[in-house]
Design an enzyme around this catalytic site. Structure first.
Site, PDB file in Angstrom:
ATOM      1  N   ALA A  43       0.834  -1.202   0.000  1.00  0.00           N
ATOM      2  CA  ALA A  43       0.000   0.000   0.000  1.00  0.00           C
ATOM      3  C   ALA A  43       0.866   1.248   0.000  1.00  0.00           C
ATOM      4  O   ALA A  43       2.096   1.177   0.131  1.00  0.00           O
ATOM      5  CB  ALA A  43      -0.925   0.009   1.219  1.00  0.00           C
ATOM      6  N   ASN A  44       0.224   2.390  -0.166  1.00  0.00           N
ATOM      7  CA  ASN A  44       0.882   3.691  -0.056  1.00  0.00           C
ATOM      8  C   ASN A  44       0.432   4.386   1.216  1.00  0.00           C
ATOM      9  O   ASN A  44      -0.641   4.093   1.752  1.00  0.00           O
ATOM     10  CB  ASN A  44       0.540   4.576  -1.263  1.00  0.00           C
ATOM     11  CG  ASN A  44       1.266   4.136  -2.514  1.00  0.00           C
ATOM     12  OD1 ASN A  44       2.364   3.594  -2.448  1.00  0.00           O
ATOM     13  ND2 ASN A  44       0.655   4.356  -3.662  1.00  0.00           N
ATOM     14  N   ARG A  45       1.226   5.352   1.689  1.00  0.00           N
ATOM     15  CA  ARG A  45       0.908   6.072   2.926  1.00  0.00           C
ATOM     16  C   ARG A  45      -0.059   7.221   2.629  1.00  0.00           C
ATOM     17  O   ARG A  45       0.322   8.384   2.655  1.00  0.00           O
ATOM     18  CB  ARG A  45       2.183   6.608   3.570  1.00  0.00           C
ATOM     19  CG  ARG A  45       3.182   5.536   3.986  1.00  0.00           C
ATOM     20  CD  ARG A  45       4.433   6.175   4.599  1.00  0.00           C
ATOM     21  NE  ARG A  45       5.458   5.205   4.899  1.00  0.00           N
ATOM     22  CZ  ARG A  45       5.534   4.510   6.031  1.00  0.00           C
ATOM     23  NH1 ARG A  45       4.613   4.698   6.969  1.00  0.00           N
ATOM     24  NH2 ARG A  45       6.512   3.646   6.235  1.00  0.00           N
ATOM     25  N   SER A  46      -1.292   6.897   2.350  1.00  0.00           N
ATOM     26  CA  SER A  46      -2.294   7.912   2.062  1.00  0.00           C
ATOM     27  C   SER A  46      -3.480   7.726   2.987  1.00  0.00           C
ATOM     28  O   SER A  46      -3.994   6.614   3.136  1.00  0.00           O
ATOM     29  CB  SER A  46      -2.755   7.807   0.603  1.00  0.00           C
ATOM     30  OG  SER A  46      -3.865   8.642   0.369  1.00  0.00           O
ATOM     31  N   ALA A 109      -3.709   7.613  -4.189  1.00  0.00           N
ATOM     32  CA  ALA A 109      -2.313   7.161  -4.202  1.00  0.00           C
ATOM     33  C   ALA A 109      -2.311   5.691  -4.627  1.00  0.00           C
ATOM     34  O   ALA A 109      -2.340   4.790  -3.789  1.00  0.00           O
ATOM     35  CB  ALA A 109      -1.682   7.332  -2.819  1.00  0.00           C
TER      36      ALA A 109
END
Length: 233
Positions: A43-46, A109
């Protein structure tokens, strides 16, 4: 037949008044989760805060908003049609299903890569060995929509989360993807923007790079919604 909540949302949008009344806008938000196995993912840090604020601001101005969101930390706004997804492929399909639209804002993201063959069972840890993961490239949602030959939204807005050479990299991204605007921001750890309450952006368009002062993500959304209103007028 549409779901009852979708019907209520459509009625609410039809009865709402504002400069964007009659306009249909797709907004993506949040991260995507790309499975490794049933318990692990990439995952992305969003948090999804900026995309949620944009969807809310557009709906407040009377737009019919289709809000396609990954697993975000913040609840979706009211008065929008919410489509929840997990993966990049699901997000692309949801966006395509929401078209045609007058504009599309891609604030999500999206993970650039996924595991080519996710395991159906939990990958067990073994002594002296590490799992070998083969990666595949995810679909490029922004480029796919920007480069549509038929049914392309009149205004396509992308986001560029950068840590180095922000304006240069975002400008190159805009040219590469084919979108109309890019909202660039510096998400280096020291800025506190990723997951924070504020944003510091540069809006890149045919007119060049326009620096905005640092402000709350809600204020960024309001200002961007106003610019979108002007562009669609």
């Amino acid at each position: 037949m549409a779901e009852p909540l979708e019907i209520v949302t459509a009625i609410d949008a039809a009865l709402s008044d504002g400069p964007l009344k009659g306009k249909r806008i797709v907004v993506t938000s949040g991260p995507t989760h790309e499975p490794i196995d049933p318990v692990r993912y990439i995952a992305n840090r969003s948090s999804g805060a900026q995309g949620t604020a944009i969807a809310r601001a557009l709906a407040t101005l009377g737009a019919e908003v289709i809000f396609v969101t990954g697993p975000a930390d913040v609840p979706p706004p009211e008065r929008v049609t919410v489509v929840k997804v997990e993966t990049a492929q699901q997000m692309l399909e949801a966006v395509q299903g929401a078209l045609p639209a007058d504009a599309a804002v891609f604030a999500a993201a999206v993970a650039d890569w996924r595991v080519a063959s996710a395991s159906n069972s939990k990958i067990k840890k073994t002594k002296g060995g590490l799992p070998v993961l083969e990666f595949a490239e995810n679909p490029d949602i922004l480029a796919t929509v920007s480069q549509m030959e038929q049914g392309r939204p009149g205004l396509v807005v992308g986001f560029a989360a950068e840590t180095d050479d922000v304006v240069e990299n975002a400008t190159a991204k805009r040219a590469r993807k084919g979108c109309d605007w890019i909202v660039a921001n510096d998400v280096s750890h020291e800025t506190g923007i990723m997951g924070g309450a504020e944003n510091d952006i540069t809006l890149i368009s045919d007119a060049g790079a326009e620096d905005w002062p640092r402000m709350s993500k809600s204020d960024v959304a309001t200002r961007l919604a106003e610019r979108i209103t002007q562009a669609l007028a």
